[in-house]
Design an enzyme around this catalytic site. Sequence first.
Site, PDB file in Angstrom:
ATOM      1  N   HIS A  87      76.107  12.289  55.308  1.00 14.55           N
ATOM      2  CA  HIS A  87      75.528  11.018  55.736  1.00 14.55           C
ATOM      3  C   HIS A  87      75.031  11.150  57.173  1.00 14.55           C
ATOM      4  CE1 HIS A  87      74.861   6.777  55.125  1.00 14.55           C
ATOM      5  NE2 HIS A  87      75.546   6.447  56.212  1.00 14.55           N
ATOM      6  N   ASP A  96      75.561  13.654  50.685  1.00 10.54           N
ATOM      7  CA  ASP A  96      76.001  12.367  51.233  1.00 10.54           C
ATOM      8  C   ASP A  96      77.010  11.736  50.278  1.00 10.54           C
ATOM      9  OD1 ASP A  96      76.259   9.830  52.351  1.00 10.54           O
ATOM     10  OD2 ASP A  96      74.130   9.679  52.852  1.00 10.54           O
ATOM     11  N   SER A 125      71.138   4.262  57.008  1.00  8.70           N
ATOM     12  CA  SER A 125      72.250   3.638  56.310  1.00  8.70           C
ATOM     13  C   SER A 125      71.970   2.165  56.084  1.00  8.70           C
ATOM     14  CB  SER A 125      73.536   3.894  57.097  1.00  8.70           C
ATOM     15  OG  SER A 125      74.672   3.773  56.283  1.00  8.70           O
TER      16      SER A 125
END
Length: 660
Positions: free
Chosen positions: A351, A320, A214
Amino acid sequence: MTSAPSIAGTRARVASVLVGLLVAALPAAPVVASPIAAQPAAGHRPPPAHVVGDKTVPAYSYADAIRESVWVETRADTDGDGVRDRVAVDLVRPREAATAGVRVPVIMDASPYYLCCGRGNEGELKTYDAAGVIAKAPLFYDNYFVPRGYAFAAVDLAGTARSTGCEDVGGPAEVGSAKAVVDWLNGRARAFTADGRPVDAAWSTGQVGMIGKSWDGSVANGVAATGVPGLATIVPISAISSWYDYMRYQGNLRAADYPGFLHSYVNGRTDDACAGVLARLRADSADETGDYNRFWAQRDYQPSADRVRASVFVAHGVNDLNVTTNQFARWWQELADQGVPRKLWLYQAGHEDPFDVRRAEWVAALHRWFDYWLQGLRNGVMGEPRVDRETAPGTWTTQRDWPAPGARDVRVPLGAGDGVTGTLGGRGARPGQERAYLDESLTEAELVAEPGTATAGRLVFLSGALTAPLRISGSPSVRLRVRVDRPTTELTARLVDYGTAERISYDNSEGVRTLTTESCWGASTAADDACYRDTEEITAVTDHAVLTRGWLDAAHHRSLRFSSPLLPDRWYTVTVPLNAYDAVLPAGHVLGLVLGQSDPEFTETNDRDATVRVDLGRSELILPAAGRVGLPAVDVAPSVVTAPADPSAARTARDPRQVP
């Protein structure tokens, strides 16, 4: 040390450079980093203790590892205090290697989350001993790799945790603070202990591999885009490559004050120390226009792919909804155009880190990747298929590249159908045959349920039942000829798989649940164990699934750099790009295209209540398909039955504002 011959020393093209990029220009055709041998070959010295054949092995004590904290000086003074910012770097490295004079490469995770929010599925934070030296670093990287002859560096980005300076959310200061650590590991920057003594990194080979999920992985992308020497490889997981595309969906705001929100979320300084930076973030990001400007160009790493010297191992979930798939797909293509050595994992979850999707295989893949690129061990990893892909829950395959070799854009016409539901892949519609819909701000569940039922606020188009499996691989788009009775409106499009199947349930859980059992990945100490809760994918049998989504602010149809308000009596041709996707629809399923307008679960907009007229004969779906395209010609949409949307659930809107 000796280095292996250069890989991919030439570049296919030089990308145009946008205004205000992150760093000064490097040579036009940099050489991609080559794997570096673990030790000099001269004198026929035996390999270091951690190398056996073509792999590293756990030869060093994790409990006895050197643990130290240093502060690396950057080139910026973001808080304006007259002193250059210093970023905290917590290091764990093998003591026996240092004693023997064996230099080691570094695996580095630069993050804003180490003290505020936690890393990994279990939200681990850094902890320190009484002297302020790192006792526990989140995740398994140090536990697993330090005994195998690597150092691990956990870096607090500028303005976060124990670092000075201010967080500028994907910008030059953030990227520069992580780059400075790579420079220090290569003798090009200064660092200090907590009491101000200078400290060098003579123990380092200078070879660095950045990794992170991320936001952390986004920093790795940004540092690679500077072309900094010594960065040998990066492993961006569910990572951002363009912050504009993360916070803006083709001119639509994902959420108001998004840069300010993220800055405040991770800020490790007093509010007054970074008030000026926060004010500039809010002003320069231009919420009032949604335009792509110099602020966003500084946070767009894709145009700098020609500077990348590092190899790249990408991992991303195709479902995601936080960091959408275009973030990896556009970056991947830019890297491919430059001949950058690369590898890709695609999985069905949202995610998520592949450590929580396919754990043993992921650790093994990382081990071999780092051994090759950081230790110089010729283990054959670059001769294997480039892509690992999860095709269904728990089912994996490999392929030569991505998108799927042979994939091509197929133009699929839109047809009028039965007057309620249109057709995909039929004979289309005559130019001038129109359908109109009014903005109703429908949720996704309301948009895609019961496609054969007339529902105000949407247009639905269905293929016939597929006569053969349909492989979608790449980035779809919808080309529409529209007339709008307002200066602008949000236009949204979704591709839907109508058909019963077992699928990953990713909407509220990212598709993974945490179990009560544990598995261990490396060595442990009393303060930092290597054991993590096991996980498994969450699946459910459903009668349909949204594959991919796309958004466009109609006034940005000409350019994302400026608005072009629509005239109400004029027809315009616009393209709504959809997020990249990869899936196989089984024979018997039906492919659907659903058009809507404002999308409260995913975006914020004040431009509502428009009526859009679509000229079907001049509109089409552009579908990236591989192999045989089994879209049968249809003139009347088939009957497709799905469960109706639950009104109470449908109106429980998803918060579009998330943290990467």
